[in-house]
Structure formats: C-alpha cells, structure tokens
Design a protein around this motif. Structure first.
Motif, PDB file in Angstrom:
ATOM      1  N   ILE A  84       0.931  -1.337   0.104  1.00 27.49           N
ATOM      2  CA  ILE A  84       0.126   0.166   0.146  1.00 27.49           C
ATOM      3  C   ILE A  84       1.035   1.338   0.100  1.00 27.49           C
ATOM      4  CG2 ILE A  84      -1.743   1.239   1.350  1.00 27.49           C
ATOM      5  CD1 ILE A  84      -2.482  -1.354   2.628  1.00 27.49           C
ATOM      6  N   ALA A  85       0.498   2.245  -0.930  1.00 23.54           N
ATOM      7  CA  ALA A  85       1.360   3.512  -0.875  1.00 23.54           C
ATOM      8  C   ALA A  85       0.352   4.608  -0.858  1.00 23.54           C
ATOM      9  CB  ALA A  85       2.300   3.637  -2.148  1.00 23.54           C
ATOM     10  N   VAL A  86       0.757   5.566   0.012  1.00 26.30           N
ATOM     11  CA  VAL A  86       0.040   6.944   0.039  1.00 26.30           C
ATOM     12  C   VAL A  86       1.013   7.995  -0.501  1.00 26.30           C
ATOM     13  CG1 VAL A  86      -0.958   8.677   1.684  1.00 26.30           C
ATOM     14  CG2 VAL A  86      -1.377   6.287   1.893  1.00 26.30           C
ATOM     15  N   ASP A  87       0.443   8.641  -1.613  1.00 29.59           N
ATOM     16  CA  ASP A  87       1.423   9.589  -2.221  1.00 29.59           C
ATOM     17  C   ASP A  87       2.828   9.224  -2.623  1.00 29.59           C
ATOM     18  OD1 ASP A  87      -0.904  11.442  -2.050  1.00 29.59           O
ATOM     19  OD2 ASP A  87      -0.174  12.043  -0.084  1.00 29.59           O
ATOM     20  N   GLY A  88       2.773   7.994  -3.008  1.00 31.35           N
ATOM     21  CA  GLY A  88       4.117   7.259  -3.433  1.00 31.35           C
ATOM     22  C   GLY A  88       4.964   6.700  -2.406  1.00 31.35           C
ATOM     23  N   LEU A  89       4.632   7.000  -1.144  1.00 36.03           N
ATOM     24  CA  LEU A  89       5.371   6.352  -0.144  1.00 36.03           C
ATOM     25  C   LEU A  89       4.799   4.997   0.603  1.00 36.03           C
ATOM     26  CD1 LEU A  89       6.413   9.669   1.758  1.00 36.03           C
ATOM     27  CD2 LEU A  89       7.660   8.415   0.092  1.00 36.03           C
ATOM     28  N   ALA A  90       5.404   4.071   0.638  1.00 34.35           N
ATOM     29  CA  ALA A  90       5.016   2.850   1.247  1.00 34.35           C
ATOM     30  C   ALA A  90       4.401   3.084   2.850  1.00 34.35           C
ATOM     31  CB  ALA A  90       6.027   1.670   1.202  1.00 34.35           C
ATOM     32  N   VAL A  91       3.311   2.236   2.884  1.00 30.32           N
ATOM     33  CA  VAL A  91       2.717   2.369   4.291  1.00 30.32           C
ATOM     34  C   VAL A  91       3.123   1.313   4.955  1.00 30.32           C
ATOM     35  CG1 VAL A  91       0.592   2.132   5.777  1.00 30.32           C
ATOM     36  CG2 VAL A  91       0.636   3.344   3.297  1.00 30.32           C
TER      37      VAL A  91
END
Length: 272
Positions: A84-91
């Motif tokens: 899962i990524a939010v704004d390209g950063l992995a959660v």
C-alpha cells in the motif's frame, strides 16, 4: 458458468494522476490475520486506486475484510503480500495523516470536548492557545460551537461522533478512514451525520474511505463503491456513482440511485 449480465463486475476504475495529497495505491494486497497456529487470509490480491479527494465507500458481506482493509491502509495491519502506498510512499506504520474513525468513539471521558479535539496537537508540542484555537474552529465546523467545555458523557451519540471526527481532522489528515462511524445511530441522526460529513468533505476535500454495510449510505455518500467478496476479500466490482452533488433526500429517489442499488443488491446476493 458466466455470471448474469445484471451482476457482471464493472471494470476497475483507475484513479486519475494528480499531484494533490491523498492518493492511495493498493497493489496485490494480501493480509493474513489471527494467531500463528490459526492464521487466515482476510484480503486476497486486492488492487485499488483512489484519487486525492475522492469519497470511496466499501461494501461487502459481514466479516469479509472491510475493516481489515482500513486497518492496512491506516498502517495498523501489515501486508502479508503486496503493498500500500500513499502519495508514493509505502505504508509501514500508523501516521496522523491517515486518520481513523470507528463506530464507537474513542474520546477520553475525563477530558473536556475541546481538550479531546486538541489532543493530537498537544502530542506534537503545539502551544495551548494555538491548539485550543484550532480545536474551537473544528468544533464550529462540525456544528458543536458552544460545547467546548462539556465532557463526552454529556453529549448524545451523534455529538460524540462529531467530536471524534473533529479530533481526527485536527491532524489535517490526507486520508480519512471511517469504519461504519454512524452504524450505532438512529436513522434520523444517521442521515444528519451523513449530510454533515458531506458538508465537511466539500470544504476540506481530504480523501475518504468509508466502510459501511448499508447500500443507501454508500450511494448517498460516495463517488465510487468498492464491492468486496466473501472472505478472503477480493474486489468484485468498482462502481462509479454519477449522482450530482450536493446530495439530498431527493437524490435517493432518482432513477440512477435505484439502478445502482439494484446492482449492488444483486452483487451481494451473488457473493452470499
């Protein structure tokens, strides 16, 4: 055997590329839960794209993994496979920019309303006057100006949920994750809270992922409906809701509303 035409899953709607904050990308997500000796898959190979500022509702059979999906996006549940990524950063851990609202409030009963709302800023080291000013502004946004000095036990269920929403919003989340937040409310209060939530969302335009078991609620609130299968949950339909905004009670009598409701009901029957 081919699925009847009325319940063919719609092609997945890919979120448009945007540079605004709040984009969610879920890729081949599998989440296993339970103790080591009895683990099971709650989500299986899930792929979802959610654009910044979208209001997406998640429907599916009871116990299928809807809350697990929220927990994974929030960072409370690790991915077994996929990402899962939010704004390209992995959660990979929880973060205040991914706010989570549950069906039952998690307010501190010994704190006044304004101090409950301001708590997140206190943890960030924001000064007392500034955090109380911001908390008061959010309480006004959720219609609770004048209740700053009350304790949670002095409020109705709907008012407590308003405080809960304000407490999450004070962290200015990119994503608001809501797990059946109005499920315990009576019908009249529930509709009032749905309308209030849409009013708030229209002003702040954070991305919302809203879990519900109520088709009418999903249609009234959402831009899209993600329909999940029985556990382990797979995405079986990604349905656009083309109803105009702002929405009202009259929206629920429109032909488009009734048509999508029929499709959702057919899909739920099929998964059962």
């Amino acid at each position: 055997m081919n699925m009847p035409a009325a319940i063919q899953p719609q092609a997945r709607v890919r979120a448009p590329v945007s540079h605004a904050p709040g984009r969610i990308d879920v890729r081949s997500l599998t989440v296993e839960v339970g103790p080591p000796h009895a683990r099971f898959a709650a989500l299986d190979s899930l792929d979802v794209d959610i654009a910044p500022g979208e209001f997406v509702c998640v429907l599916g059979p009871s116990g299928c993994g809807k809350s697990t999906l929220l927990g994974a996006i929030a960072g409370h549940l690790p991915a077994t496979h996929g990402e899962i990524a939010v704004d390209g950063l992995a959660v990979d851990r929880p973060h205040p920019e991914r706010g989570l609202v549950f069906q039952q409030h998690t307010l501190f009963p010994w704190k006044r309303v304004i101090d409950n709302v301001a708590f997140g800023l206190k943890m960030k080291g924001v000064g007392a006057s500034e955090r109380r000013r911001e908390a008061a502004e959010l309480l006004a946004l959720v219609g609770l100006a004048g209740f700053e000095s009350h304790y949670p036990a002095q409020l109705s269920g709907g008012m407590q949920q308003r405080v809960e929403i304000a407490r999450v919003l004070i962290n200015r989340p990119r994503i608001l994750l809501m797990d059946e937040p109005f499920g315990a409310l009576d019908a009249q209060t529930r509709r009032m809270m749905q309308t209030l939530l849409l009013d708030i969302w229209a002003q702040i335009r954070t991305t919302v992922v809203f879990v519900t078991h109520d088709i009418d609620e999903a249609l009234f609130l959402g831009d899209r409906i993600l329909m999940l299968s029985q556990r382990p949950a797979r995405l079986i339909a990604d349905i656009a809701v083309p109803l105009v905004r702002p929405r009202s009670d009259e929206s629920t009598t429109e032909a488009g509303f009734i048509d999508i409701k029929r499709r959702c009901l057919a899909l739920l029957r099929e998964t059962a």
